[in-house]
Design a protein around this motif. Structure first.
Motif, PDB file in Angstrom:
ATOM      1  N   ASP A 125      35.625  72.628  48.404  1.00 55.42           N
ATOM      2  CA  ASP A 125      36.396  73.564  47.583  1.00 55.42           C
ATOM      3  C   ASP A 125      37.359  72.781  46.714  1.00 55.42           C
ATOM      4  O   ASP A 125      37.519  71.566  46.862  1.00 55.42           O
ATOM      5  CB  ASP A 125      37.136  74.580  48.448  1.00 55.42           C
ATOM      6  CG  ASP A 125      38.169  73.924  49.354  1.00 55.42           C
ATOM      7  OD1 ASP A 125      39.229  73.519  48.833  1.00 55.42           O
ATOM      8  OD2 ASP A 125      37.920  73.826  50.569  1.00 55.42           O
ATOM      9  N   ALA A 126      38.020  73.492  45.801  1.00 54.20           N
ATOM     10  CA  ALA A 126      38.829  72.820  44.780  1.00 54.20           C
ATOM     11  C   ALA A 126      40.218  72.425  45.252  1.00 54.20           C
ATOM     12  O   ALA A 126      40.922  71.695  44.544  1.00 54.20           O
ATOM     13  CB  ALA A 126      38.950  73.724  43.554  1.00 54.20           C
ATOM     14  N   VAL A 142      32.300  76.108  35.715  1.00 52.96           N
ATOM     15  CA  VAL A 142      31.770  77.223  36.500  1.00 52.96           C
ATOM     16  C   VAL A 142      31.190  78.274  35.577  1.00 52.96           C
ATOM     17  O   VAL A 142      31.474  78.294  34.371  1.00 52.96           O
ATOM     18  CB  VAL A 142      32.869  77.850  37.387  1.00 52.96           C
ATOM     19  CG1 VAL A 142      33.401  76.827  38.376  1.00 52.96           C
ATOM     20  CG2 VAL A 142      34.007  78.416  36.533  1.00 52.96           C
ATOM     21  N   LYS A 143      30.406  79.171  36.139  1.00 52.26           N
ATOM     22  CA  LYS A 143      29.826  80.254  35.353  1.00 52.26           C
ATOM     23  C   LYS A 143      30.925  81.239  34.945  1.00 52.26           C
ATOM     24  O   LYS A 143      31.891  81.451  35.696  1.00 52.26           O
ATOM     25  CB  LYS A 143      28.739  80.967  36.157  1.00 52.26           C
ATOM     26  CG  LYS A 143      27.530  80.075  36.444  1.00 52.26           C
ATOM     27  CD  LYS A 143      26.491  80.797  37.265  1.00 52.26           C
ATOM     28  CE  LYS A 143      25.285  79.899  37.531  1.00 52.26           C
ATOM     29  NZ  LYS A 143      24.253  80.548  38.357  1.00 52.26           N
ATOM     30  N   VAL A 199      37.970  81.884  40.412  1.00 53.00           N
ATOM     31  CA  VAL A 199      38.377  80.478  40.522  1.00 53.00           C
ATOM     32  C   VAL A 199      39.837  80.305  40.110  1.00 53.00           C
ATOM     33  O   VAL A 199      40.618  79.597  40.778  1.00 53.00           O
ATOM     34  CB  VAL A 199      37.464  79.575  39.666  1.00 53.00           C
ATOM     35  CG1 VAL A 199      38.052  78.171  39.527  1.00 53.00           C
ATOM     36  CG2 VAL A 199      36.076  79.508  40.281  1.00 53.00           C
ATOM     37  N   LEU A 200      40.227  80.948  39.031  1.00 51.27           N
ATOM     38  CA  LEU A 200      41.612  80.839  38.570  1.00 51.27           C
ATOM     39  C   LEU A 200      42.580  81.458  39.579  1.00 51.27           C
ATOM     40  O   LEU A 200      43.645  80.886  39.867  1.00 51.27           O
ATOM     41  CB  LEU A 200      41.765  81.510  37.207  1.00 51.27           C
ATOM     42  CG  LEU A 200      40.995  80.852  36.053  1.00 51.27           C
ATOM     43  CD1 LEU A 200      41.122  81.688  34.787  1.00 51.27           C
ATOM     44  CD2 LEU A 200      41.485  79.428  35.798  1.00 51.27           C
ATOM     45  N   LYS A 201      42.228  82.606  40.137  1.00 55.01           N
ATOM     46  CA  LYS A 201      43.093  83.256  41.117  1.00 55.01           C
ATOM     47  C   LYS A 201      43.238  82.408  42.376  1.00 55.01           C
ATOM     48  O   LYS A 201      44.323  82.330  42.965  1.00 55.01           O
ATOM     49  CB  LYS A 201      42.526  84.634  41.474  1.00 55.01           C
ATOM     50  CG  LYS A 201      42.709  85.670  40.377  1.00 55.01           C
ATOM     51  CD  LYS A 201      42.073  86.994  40.763  1.00 55.01           C
ATOM     52  CE  LYS A 201      42.284  88.033  39.668  1.00 55.01           C
ATOM     53  NZ  LYS A 201      41.594  89.317  39.977  1.00 55.01           N
ATOM     54  N   ALA A 218      43.009  82.519  25.860  1.00 58.56           N
ATOM     55  CA  ALA A 218      44.041  83.480  26.242  1.00 58.56           C
ATOM     56  C   ALA A 218      43.789  84.058  27.627  1.00 58.56           C
ATOM     57  O   ALA A 218      44.741  84.346  28.373  1.00 58.56           O
ATOM     58  CB  ALA A 218      44.109  84.603  25.205  1.00 58.56           C
ATOM     59  N   PHE A 219      42.532  84.226  27.996  1.00 58.34           N
ATOM     60  CA  PHE A 219      42.197  84.758  29.322  1.00 58.34           C
ATOM     61  C   PHE A 219      42.655  83.787  30.404  1.00 58.34           C
ATOM     62  O   PHE A 219      43.258  84.180  31.404  1.00 58.34           O
ATOM     63  CB  PHE A 219      40.687  84.980  29.424  1.00 58.34           C
ATOM     64  CG  PHE A 219      40.235  85.454  30.779  1.00 58.34           C
ATOM     65  CD1 PHE A 219      40.164  86.810  31.065  1.00 58.34           C
ATOM     66  CD2 PHE A 219      39.875  84.546  31.764  1.00 58.34           C
ATOM     67  CE1 PHE A 219      39.753  87.254  32.323  1.00 58.34           C
ATOM     68  CE2 PHE A 219      39.463  84.968  33.021  1.00 58.34           C
ATOM     69  CZ  PHE A 219      39.402  86.329  33.304  1.00 58.34           C
ATOM     70  N   ILE A 220      42.369  82.505  30.208  1.00 57.63           N
ATOM     71  CA  ILE A 220      42.745  81.489  31.196  1.00 57.63           C
ATOM     72  C   ILE A 220      44.257  81.358  31.277  1.00 57.63           C
ATOM     73  O   ILE A 220      44.837  81.321  32.368  1.00 57.63           O
ATOM     74  CB  ILE A 220      42.086  80.138  30.841  1.00 57.63           C
ATOM     75  CG1 ILE A 220      40.561  80.274  30.866  1.00 57.63           C
ATOM     76  CG2 ILE A 220      42.545  79.045  31.807  1.00 57.63           C
ATOM     77  CD1 ILE A 220      39.820  79.048  30.362  1.00 57.63           C
ATOM     78  N   GLU A 221      44.902  81.312  30.126  1.00 62.51           N
ATOM     79  CA  GLU A 221      46.356  81.176  30.104  1.00 62.51           C
ATOM     80  C   GLU A 221      47.041  82.376  30.760  1.00 62.51           C
ATOM     81  O   GLU A 221      48.000  82.213  31.520  1.00 62.51           O
ATOM     82  CB  GLU A 221      46.838  81.004  28.666  1.00 62.51           C
ATOM     83  CG  GLU A 221      46.413  79.672  28.056  1.00 62.51           C
ATOM     84  CD  GLU A 221      46.693  79.563  26.563  1.00 62.51           C
ATOM     85  OE1 GLU A 221      46.638  78.446  26.029  1.00 62.51           O
ATOM     86  OE2 GLU A 221      46.972  80.607  25.935  1.00 62.51           O
TER      87      GLU A 221
END
Length: 274
Positions: A59-60, A74-75, A82-84, A107-110
């Motif tokens: 895992d990360a 990642v897909k 993954v971000l959460k 913007a989604f990632i940020e």
């Protein structure tokens, strides 16, 4: 280049991640003991370790303590998860995130990592990265600086050609170079079938079609002439080539290619809107 003291992390050990590992190792940007791959599939982790000597994690979690640059390979469907799962470990001053997930806006990632002012660079590569011949477009996020963009560019330059563009251009990049290999392979298949239709064996037709495409692209890459000028070199008055080109024009070949790129671009926009 001076030895890099920081590790490079990958979340996801798929084909594109492998291509980047191969490229950065060949370019000397990182050593194999400076690359860590978080990949849940044990067999895939072992394959990457055996082939490149890189470190593997299930895992990360461990990446964030040691890796200053982390590539999100990642897909798109799992990016939110993954971000959460990792947001608490991401530090703006320590980590540069590079996303290669198609259709996921900066913007989604940020927003998913807020209030951390995450430094993010978004990249649209294509599958020829697998043979270190990619075309990649990069766009930097709100908090990424010039040095971040320069570092990300150096990583993707190790697997091919790069361009830096505003994010608004990435849907068009997706339609052209992201989806482009599929158009080329379809053309390749069509040339082979055409050779068979006019009497060649499939093996001979495939050899001739492959080398024709390879040779033509090498000529274009090494020549100062435009594609139109190179086409004219092959096209003598009243000859065989102009007869073939006439058939392509009658079938609206150019318009079909334009339509394909335009359709893929529109679909990229739709995916980006969720």
């Amino acid at each position: 280049m001076a030895e890099n003291q920081n590790k490079l992390g990958f979340i996801g050990g798929g084909r594109m991640g492998e291509a980047l590992i191969k490229g950065v190792l060949a370019a000397g940007l990182y050593r194999n003991d400076q690359i860590v791959v978080a990949e849940p599939d044990h067999r895939r982790r072992q394959t990457l370790h055996d082939a490149y000597g890189v470190l593997g994690e299930a895992d990360a979690g461990p990446l964030w303590d040691h890796c200053s640059v982390v590539i999100l390979a990642v897909k798109p469907q799992v990016m939110d998860l993954v971000l959460k799962q990792n947001r608490a470990k991401i530090e703006a001053g320590k980590h540069l995130l590079i996303s290669i997930a198609a259709g996921i806006p900066l913007a989604f990632i940020e927003a998913a990592l807020a209030p951390c002012q995450a430094r993010v660079v978004r990249v649209m590569p294509n599958t020829p990265a697998l043979v270190l011949a990619a075309a990649s477009a990069l766009s930097s996020g709100t908090y990424a600086g010039d040095d971040d963009l320069k570092l990300a560019t150096s990583i993707f330059a190790a697997v091919g050609e790069t361009v830096v563009l505003p994010e608004s251009a990435l849907d068009a990049v997706t339609g052209l170079s992201g989806s482009g290999p599929a158009y080329v392979f379809t053309f390749f298949e069509a040339l082979i079938d055409a050779g068979v239709k006019v009497g060649l064996s499939r093996e001979v037709a495939e050899l001739l079609a492959r080398q024709t495409i390879l040779g033509s692209m090498r000529l274009a890459a090494e020549s100062s002439q435009t594609p139109a000028e190179l086409r004219a070199m092959v096209t003598s008055p009243g000859g065989t080539t102009i007869a073939g080109l006439h058939a392509l024009e009658r079938g609206a070949f150019r318009a079909l290619i334009m339509d394909a790129v335009e359709a893929a671009t529109r679909r990229s926009v739709e995916l980006g809107r969720g």
